[in-house]
Design a protein around this motif. Structure first.
Motif, PDB file in Angstrom:
ATOM      1  N   LEU B   3      -6.101   5.420  -4.318  1.00  0.00           N
ATOM      2  CA  LEU B   3      -5.520   6.756  -4.159  1.00  0.00           C
ATOM      3  C   LEU B   3      -4.601   6.686  -2.950  1.00  0.00           C
ATOM      4  O   LEU B   3      -5.025   6.292  -1.870  1.00  0.00           O
ATOM      5  CB  LEU B   3      -6.610   7.796  -3.914  1.00  0.00           C
ATOM      6  N   LYS B   4      -3.341   7.076  -3.136  1.00  0.00           N
ATOM      7  CA  LYS B   4      -2.386   6.997  -2.035  1.00  0.00           C
ATOM      8  C   LYS B   4      -1.730   8.348  -1.828  1.00  0.00           C
ATOM      9  O   LYS B   4      -1.622   9.137  -2.767  1.00  0.00           O
ATOM     10  CB  LYS B   4      -1.304   5.950  -2.352  1.00  0.00           C
ATOM     11  N   GLY B   5      -1.263   8.604  -0.626  1.00  0.00           N
ATOM     12  CA  GLY B   5      -0.555   9.854  -0.384  1.00  0.00           C
ATOM     13  C   GLY B   5      -0.245  10.033   1.077  1.00  0.00           C
ATOM     14  O   GLY B   5      -0.375   9.108   1.889  1.00  0.00           O
ATOM     15  N   ASN B   6       0.163  11.273   1.420  1.00  0.00           N
ATOM     16  CA  ASN B   6       0.529  11.605   2.787  1.00  0.00           C
ATOM     17  C   ASN B   6      -0.395  12.705   3.291  1.00  0.00           C
ATOM     18  O   ASN B   6      -0.739  13.626   2.541  1.00  0.00           O
ATOM     19  CB  ASN B   6       1.989  12.088   2.830  1.00  0.00           C
ATOM     20  N   ASP B   9       0.308  16.342   2.707  1.00  0.00           N
ATOM     21  CA  ASP B   9       0.075  16.877   1.360  1.00  0.00           C
ATOM     22  C   ASP B   9      -1.412  17.021   1.056  1.00  0.00           C
ATOM     23  O   ASP B   9      -1.842  17.993   0.446  1.00  0.00           O
ATOM     24  CB  ASP B   9       0.712  15.963   0.302  1.00  0.00           C
ATOM     25  N   VAL B  10      -2.182  16.027   1.438  1.00  0.00           N
ATOM     26  CA  VAL B  10      -3.634  16.056   1.227  1.00  0.00           C
ATOM     27  C   VAL B  10      -4.268  15.757   2.585  1.00  0.00           C
ATOM     28  O   VAL B  10      -4.204  14.627   3.075  1.00  0.00           O
ATOM     29  CB  VAL B  10      -4.077  15.003   0.177  1.00  0.00           C
ATOM     30  N   GLY B  11      -4.851  16.743   3.216  1.00  0.00           N
ATOM     31  CA  GLY B  11      -5.391  16.595   4.563  1.00  0.00           C
ATOM     32  C   GLY B  11      -6.661  15.765   4.603  1.00  0.00           C
ATOM     33  O   GLY B  11      -7.302  15.525   3.568  1.00  0.00           O
ATOM     34  N   PHE B 128      -2.048   7.696   3.742  1.00  0.00           N
ATOM     35  CA  PHE B 128      -3.424   7.238   3.522  1.00  0.00           C
ATOM     36  C   PHE B 128      -3.494   6.445   2.220  1.00  0.00           C
ATOM     37  O   PHE B 128      -2.623   6.561   1.346  1.00  0.00           O
ATOM     38  CB  PHE B 128      -4.396   8.417   3.474  1.00  0.00           C
ATOM     39  N   ARG B 129      -4.560   5.659   2.151  1.00  0.00           N
ATOM     40  CA  ARG B 129      -4.809   4.873   0.937  1.00  0.00           C
ATOM     41  C   ARG B 129      -6.313   4.679   0.835  1.00  0.00           C
ATOM     42  O   ARG B 129      -6.954   4.268   1.806  1.00  0.00           O
ATOM     43  CB  ARG B 129      -4.089   3.520   1.062  1.00  0.00           C
ATOM     44  N   PHE B 130      -6.879   5.008  -0.308  1.00  0.00           N
ATOM     45  CA  PHE B 130      -8.310   4.782  -0.522  1.00  0.00           C
ATOM     46  C   PHE B 130      -8.468   3.652  -1.534  1.00  0.00           C
ATOM     47  O   PHE B 130      -8.024   3.763  -2.675  1.00  0.00           O
ATOM     48  CB  PHE B 130      -9.000   6.053  -1.032  1.00  0.00           C
ATOM     49  N   ASP B 131      -9.097   2.568  -1.075  1.00  0.00           N
ATOM     50  CA  ASP B 131      -9.340   1.420  -1.958  1.00  0.00           C
ATOM     51  C   ASP B 131     -10.799   1.417  -2.371  1.00  0.00           C
ATOM     52  O   ASP B 131     -11.687   1.212  -1.527  1.00  0.00           O
ATOM     53  CB  ASP B 131      -8.997   0.114  -1.232  1.00  0.00           C
TER      54      ASP B 131
END
Lengths: 180, 274
Positions: B3-6, B9-11, B128-131
């Motif tokens: 899951l990737k993002g900024n 946008d997603v706290g 952020f990135r969730f692996d």
């Protein structure tokens, strides 16, 4: 039925996948900074049709995605059976906008809706359940996986919405089993 | 699938909520700015188990020093006796030498993990990135910390941040010393950070510039300036920002269209066949 969602969420492709007529598009060249995402965008509405029989047709209306055209939303929501909120699952920067669109459409009409987590074939796509939590949606709100360019995927979304509408209609005969 | 993002946008709070509710296992990596050092949080079945800040996972002795359970000398002595330098061995040495007991160690690690994450709530930009299914190195200690308390505290800090942002919306303005003869400066005790900010106050330095000189983030500088302001020591020039116009009033929902069950069944039947 109305198909809505943020800019570049796949609304035009969604309608195009099931419409029996070429989608009537009102696309124009993008002139602002969203041009980096795509060259053309819907400015009034997209329009598709599925003929049910000789005296009945299902019409699909796609809303424009950019915020400055949101005056069209209310016009398109008048008399709709239900609506689909399409979300680009691989662009979390659009999730908040998707939630705003959903909330706005719910103030226009209390008709059933489904949320379609589009672009599930993208390697960066968020799974529907993660998307539901990130958007702060209730457990009861349906978030379904979708690939708008695939007819079967679009059909599954529309059928899910139709079943939701059917549940709201007064009982006359039993609801058929859901087929995927 | 990562899951990737900024974060804008997603706290962080939303991410922790997602990990908590979905019982996720894996590593959440956050970069505050492009190319900057990262914070990495490890989770197992929806619980925080370890953190790594600035790209490094702290050794157990360093953690115990940081949370005030060991002195630097005690930590040095423990490390000197260690042969393989794993957290398990370091912990056993602490217990065997009657420096700490097991409960102290677990509580110390928990406090360290919580404080590590609390600092991240002040990060409002970054990627952020969730692996999924990535776990920390085995030689470092893991303690499971439930996320529910963390999320509540995170919400409180986010609210504090939003309050400070409302109070001080514009950082591109200078500060000046207040001209209030009724404020008794002798009775006010200032922190080191507050003194540092005060030393930069003049008509040429904006709040943002002061923060930049002192390497403070927006949350830190806003908190300090707000404290000085409410103590009556400094004044901030009024912001030129005007509140936005309120949005349109939503219309009452119209009645649903009258569609018969038979019509809907015909539509469903046709749609299945196309």
């Amino acid at each position: 039925m109305v198909v809505t969602g943020p800019f570049n969420s796949g609304k035009t492709a969604f309608i195009g996948s099931v419409s029996e007529i070429p989608v009537v598009r009102t696309e124009r060249r993008v002139t602002d900074n969203t041009r980096a995402v795509k060259d053309q965008t819907t400015v009034a509405m997209d329009f598709g049709r599925i003929t049910i029989d000789k005296d009945l047709s299902l019409y699909l209306f796609g809303t424009p995605g950019q915020k400055r055209f949101d005056f069209m939303w209310e016009i398109l929501s008048e008399g709709m059976l239900g609506f689909v909120v399409l979300i680009d699952s691989a662009r979390p920067e659009t999730f908040r906008e998707a939630r705003r669109i959903l909330d706005t459409f719910r103030t226009y009409s209390n008709t059933p809706f489904v949320i379609a987590a589009n672009k599930q074939d993208d390697e960066d796509a968020w799974p529907p359940e993660d998307l539901r939590i990130a958007l702060g949606l209730d457990q009861g709100m349906r978030v379904l996986p979708c690939i708008a360019t695939r007819k079967e995927s679009v059909k599954a979304i529309l059928l899910e919405l139709l079943y939701g509408i059917l549940e709201n209609v007064a009982e006359e005969q039993p609801v058929p089993a859901r087929k995927r | 699938m990562a899951l990737k993002g900024n974060l804008k946008d997603v706290g962080l709070n939303q991410l922790l909520n997602l990990i908590y509710l979905a019982h996720k296992t894996g590593a959440l990596t956050i970069h505050r700015d492009a190319g900057s050092v990262a914070a990495r949080l490890y989770f197992k079945e929806g619980k925080l188990i370890q953190t790594a800040l600035d790209g490094q996972t702290a050794r157990l002795t360093d953690i115990m020093v940081q949370v005030g359970k060991l002195t630097a000398d005690q930590a040095k002595a423990i490390r000197a006796r260690s042969k393989v330098d794993t957290d398990k061995e370091l912990g056993l040495l602490m217990i065997q030498n009657n420096v700490l007991n097991q409960a102290d160690i677990i509580q110390g690690v928990k406090n360290y993990l919580l404080e590590s994450v609390y600092t991240l709530f002040t990060w409002h930009t970054g990627t952020f990135r969730f692996d999924p299914n990535v776990l920390p190195a085995e030689e470092r200690i893991t303690v499971a910390v439930s996320l529910d308390h963390l999320i509540i505290e995170g919400s409180r800090r986010v609210q504090e941040w939003e309050h400070l942002r409302d109070e001080l919306p514009d950082l591109d303005v200078p500060l000046k010393f207040a001209e209030r003869p009724d404020v008794n400066i002798r009775n006010i005790n200032l922190s080191v950070e507050q003194w540092k900010v005060i030393s930069f106050i003049n008509s040429r330095n904006t709040i943002r510039q002061i923060a930049s000189f002192l390497k403070m983030d927006e949350f830190q500088i806003r908190r300090i300036v707000y404290g000085l302001q409410t103590a009556g020591l400094v004044d901030v020039l009024p912001s030129t920002l005007t509140p936005g116009a309120s949005g349109p009033v939503p219309l009452p929902p119209p009645a649903p269209p009258p569609v018969g069950r038979g019509v809907l069944l015909r539509v469903i039947d046709r749609l299945r066949k196309i």
